[in-house]
Design a protein around this motif. Structure first.
Motif, PDB file in Angstrom:
ATOM      1  N   ALA A  28     -13.690  13.942  -1.369  1.00 15.12           N
ATOM      2  CA  ALA A  28     -12.711  15.034  -1.397  1.00 15.12           C
ATOM      3  C   ALA A  28     -11.615  14.722  -2.409  1.00 15.12           C
ATOM      4  O   ALA A  28     -11.198  15.596  -3.180  1.00 15.12           O
ATOM      5  N   HIS A  29     -11.156  13.482  -2.432  1.00 17.79           N
ATOM      6  CA  HIS A  29     -10.113  13.068  -3.370  1.00 17.79           C
ATOM      7  C   HIS A  29     -10.589  13.245  -4.815  1.00 17.79           C
ATOM      8  O   HIS A  29      -9.848  13.726  -5.669  1.00 17.79           O
ATOM      9  N   GLU A  30     -11.838  12.880  -5.089  1.00 12.06           N
ATOM     10  CA  GLU A  30     -12.404  13.040  -6.436  1.00 12.06           C
ATOM     11  C   GLU A  30     -12.507  14.514  -6.818  1.00 12.06           C
ATOM     12  O   GLU A  30     -12.316  14.873  -7.974  1.00 12.06           O
ATOM     13  N   LYS A  31     -12.825  15.367  -5.868  1.00 14.11           N
ATOM     14  CA  LYS A  31     -13.057  16.792  -6.135  1.00 14.11           C
ATOM     15  C   LYS A  31     -11.767  17.553  -6.461  1.00 14.11           C
ATOM     16  O   LYS A  31     -11.795  18.508  -7.223  1.00 14.11           O
ATOM     17  N   LEU A  32     -10.652  17.096  -5.902  1.00 12.94           N
ATOM     18  CA  LEU A  32      -9.382  17.795  -6.136  1.00 12.94           C
ATOM     19  C   LEU A  32      -8.936  17.663  -7.589  1.00 12.94           C
ATOM     20  O   LEU A  32      -9.135  16.623  -8.210  1.00 12.94           O
ATOM     21  N   THR A  33      -8.303  18.707  -8.098  1.00 17.70           N
ATOM     22  CA  THR A  33      -7.855  18.693  -9.491  1.00 17.70           C
ATOM     23  C   THR A  33      -6.343  18.568  -9.630  1.00 17.70           C
ATOM     24  O   THR A  33      -5.866  18.088 -10.647  1.00 17.70           O
ATOM     25  N   TYR A  34      -5.588  19.000  -8.638  1.00 15.78           N
ATOM     26  CA  TYR A  34      -4.130  18.942  -8.722  1.00 15.78           C
ATOM     27  C   TYR A  34      -3.616  17.652  -8.104  1.00 15.78           C
ATOM     28  O   TYR A  34      -4.014  17.280  -6.993  1.00 15.78           O
ATOM     29  N   GLN A  35      -2.722  16.982  -8.808  1.00 19.17           N
ATOM     30  CA  GLN A  35      -2.181  15.706  -8.335  1.00 19.17           C
ATOM     31  C   GLN A  35      -1.452  15.857  -7.006  1.00 19.17           C
ATOM     32  O   GLN A  35      -1.584  15.015  -6.124  1.00 19.17           O
ATOM     33  N   ASN A  36      -0.703  16.946  -6.829  1.00 21.80           N
ATOM     34  CA  ASN A  36       0.018  17.122  -5.568  1.00 21.80           C
ATOM     35  C   ASN A  36      -0.954  17.296  -4.396  1.00 21.80           C
ATOM     36  O   ASN A  36      -0.686  16.839  -3.288  1.00 21.80           O
ATOM     37  N   ALA A  37      -2.101  17.916  -4.631  1.00 18.36           N
ATOM     38  CA  ALA A  37      -3.108  18.057  -3.574  1.00 18.36           C
ATOM     39  C   ALA A  37      -3.731  16.700  -3.253  1.00 18.36           C
ATOM     40  O   ALA A  37      -3.995  16.394  -2.086  1.00 18.36           O
ATOM     41  N   LYS A  38      -3.952  15.875  -4.266  1.00 17.76           N
ATOM     42  CA  LYS A  38      -4.491  14.530  -4.042  1.00 17.76           C
ATOM     43  C   LYS A  38      -3.513  13.690  -3.210  1.00 17.76           C
ATOM     44  O   LYS A  38      -3.924  12.977  -2.302  1.00 17.76           O
ATOM     45  N   GLU A  39      -2.238  13.799  -3.522  1.00 18.48           N
ATOM     46  CA  GLU A  39      -1.224  13.046  -2.782  1.00 18.48           C
ATOM     47  C   GLU A  39      -1.144  13.531  -1.334  1.00 18.48           C
ATOM     48  O   GLU A  39      -1.026  12.728  -0.407  1.00 18.48           O
ATOM     49  N   LEU A  40      -1.232  14.835  -1.133  1.00 21.20           N
ATOM     50  CA  LEU A  40      -1.194  15.394   0.208  1.00 21.20           C
ATOM     51  C   LEU A  40      -2.413  14.961   1.013  1.00 21.20           C
ATOM     52  O   LEU A  40      -2.295  14.583   2.188  1.00 21.20           O
ATOM     53  N   LEU A  41      -3.579  14.972   0.398  1.00 17.92           N
ATOM     54  CA  LEU A  41      -4.795  14.523   1.074  1.00 17.92           C
ATOM     55  C   LEU A  41      -4.675  13.054   1.466  1.00 17.92           C
ATOM     56  O   LEU A  41      -5.045  12.666   2.574  1.00 17.92           O
ATOM     57  N   LYS A  42      -4.132  12.237   0.584  1.00 19.67           N
ATOM     58  CA  LYS A  42      -3.958  10.814   0.876  1.00 19.67           C
ATOM     59  C   LYS A  42      -3.040  10.618   2.085  1.00 19.67           C
ATOM     60  O   LYS A  42      -3.335   9.831   2.987  1.00 19.67           O
ATOM     61  N   LYS A  43      -1.932  11.354   2.124  1.00 18.66           N
ATOM     62  CA  LYS A  43      -1.004  11.248   3.251  1.00 18.66           C
ATOM     63  C   LYS A  43      -1.657  11.716   4.548  1.00 18.66           C
ATOM     64  O   LYS A  43      -1.474  11.100   5.602  1.00 18.66           O
ATOM     65  N   ALA A  44      -2.425  12.796   4.487  1.00 22.63           N
ATOM     66  CA  ALA A  44      -3.113  13.302   5.674  1.00 22.63           C
ATOM     67  C   ALA A  44      -4.145  12.284   6.156  1.00 22.63           C
ATOM     68  O   ALA A  44      -4.266  12.030   7.361  1.00 22.63           O
ATOM     69  N   HIS A  45      -4.875  11.699   5.232  1.00 24.67           N
ATOM     70  CA  HIS A  45      -5.886  10.692   5.572  1.00 24.67           C
ATOM     71  C   HIS A  45      -5.232   9.498   6.267  1.00 24.67           C
ATOM     72  O   HIS A  45      -5.714   9.030   7.309  1.00 24.67           O
ATOM     73  N   GLU A  46      -4.130   9.028   5.719  1.00 24.26           N
ATOM     74  CA  GLU A  46      -3.419   7.893   6.317  1.00 24.26           C
ATOM     75  C   GLU A  46      -2.873   8.256   7.700  1.00 24.26           C
ATOM     76  O   GLU A  46      -2.948   7.466   8.640  1.00 24.26           O
ATOM     77  N   PHE A  47      -2.334   9.470   7.835  1.00 27.40           N
ATOM     78  CA  PHE A  47      -1.812   9.925   9.115  1.00 27.40           C
ATOM     79  C   PHE A  47      -2.916   9.944  10.163  1.00 27.40           C
ATOM     80  O   PHE A  47      -2.747   9.435  11.272  1.00 27.40           O
ATOM     81  N   LEU A  48      -4.062  10.549   9.836  1.00 32.90           N
ATOM     82  CA  LEU A  48      -5.166  10.633  10.786  1.00 32.90           C
ATOM     83  C   LEU A  48      -5.717   9.252  11.140  1.00 32.90           C
ATOM     84  O   LEU A  48      -6.040   8.983  12.288  1.00 32.90           O
ATOM     85  N   LYS A  49      -5.804   8.398  10.139  1.00 30.84           N
ATOM     86  CA  LYS A  49      -6.315   7.042  10.374  1.00 30.84           C
ATOM     87  C   LYS A  49      -5.391   6.264  11.312  1.00 30.84           C
ATOM     88  O   LYS A  49      -5.848   5.596  12.237  1.00 30.84           O
ATOM     89  N   ASN A  50      -4.091   6.400  11.124  1.00 28.65           N
ATOM     90  CA  ASN A  50      -3.110   5.664  11.931  1.00 28.65           C
ATOM     91  C   ASN A  50      -2.896   6.260  13.315  1.00 28.65           C
ATOM     92  O   ASN A  50      -2.401   5.577  14.213  1.00 28.65           O
ATOM     93  N   ASN A  51      -3.228   7.533  13.495  1.00 27.40           N
ATOM     94  CA  ASN A  51      -2.960   8.198  14.784  1.00 27.40           C
ATOM     95  C   ASN A  51      -4.224   8.520  15.556  1.00 27.40           C
ATOM     96  O   ASN A  51      -4.153   9.234  16.565  1.00 27.40           O
ATOM     97  N   ASN A  52      -5.356   8.040  15.096  1.00 22.15           N
ATOM     98  CA  ASN A  52      -6.614   8.351  15.777  1.00 22.15           C
ATOM     99  C   ASN A  52      -7.332   7.078  16.222  1.00 22.15           C
ATOM    100  O   ASN A  52      -8.525   7.079  16.390  1.00 22.15           O
ATOM    101  N   GLU A  53      -6.598   6.005  16.363  1.00 28.52           N
ATOM    102  CA  GLU A  53      -7.225   4.730  16.747  1.00 28.52           C
ATOM    103  C   GLU A  53      -7.111   4.483  18.221  1.00 28.52           C
ATOM    104  O   GLU A  53      -6.352   4.962  18.930  1.00 28.52           O
TER     105      GLU A  53
END
Length: 66
Positions: free
Chosen positions: A41-66
Motif C-alpha cells: 500500500a505504501h508503494e502504491k501511494l503517490t502523495y507524500q502526505n498520504a504515505k505519512e498518514l498511512l505510516k502513522k495509521a499502521h503504527e497506531f494499529l500495530k501498537n494498539n492491537n497487541e
C-alpha cells in the motif's frame, strides 16, 4: 482542486480500522478498491502526505492491537 477554472474546496477524511471480512460496498464516487499489506500500500501511494498518514495509521494499529 480546480474544475473549469474554479477552485473547489475538498475535505478528505480517512478512517482507520481492522476488518476480518473482505466484501465491501462502494459508494457511487468510487470505481474500485484494493486490499494490500502495508508495504505494498505504501508503494502504491503517490502523495507524500498520504504515505505519512498511512505510516502513522499502521503504527497506531500495530501498537494498539497487541
Amino acid at each position: 482542486f480546480k474544475e473549469r477554472g474554479k477552485i473547489i474546496r475538498k475535505t478528505v477524511t480517512f478512517f482507520v480500522g481492522i476488518t476480518h471480512e473482505q466484501p465491501i460496498r462502494l459508494s457511487r464516487e468510487h470505481t474500485g478498491y484494493l486490499w494490500l499489506p502495508y508495504e505494498k500500500a505504501h508503494e502504491k501511494l503517490t502523495y507524500q502526505n498520504a504515505k505519512e498518514l498511512l505510516k502513522k495509521a499502521h503504527e497506531f494499529l500495530k501498537n494498539n492491537n497487541e
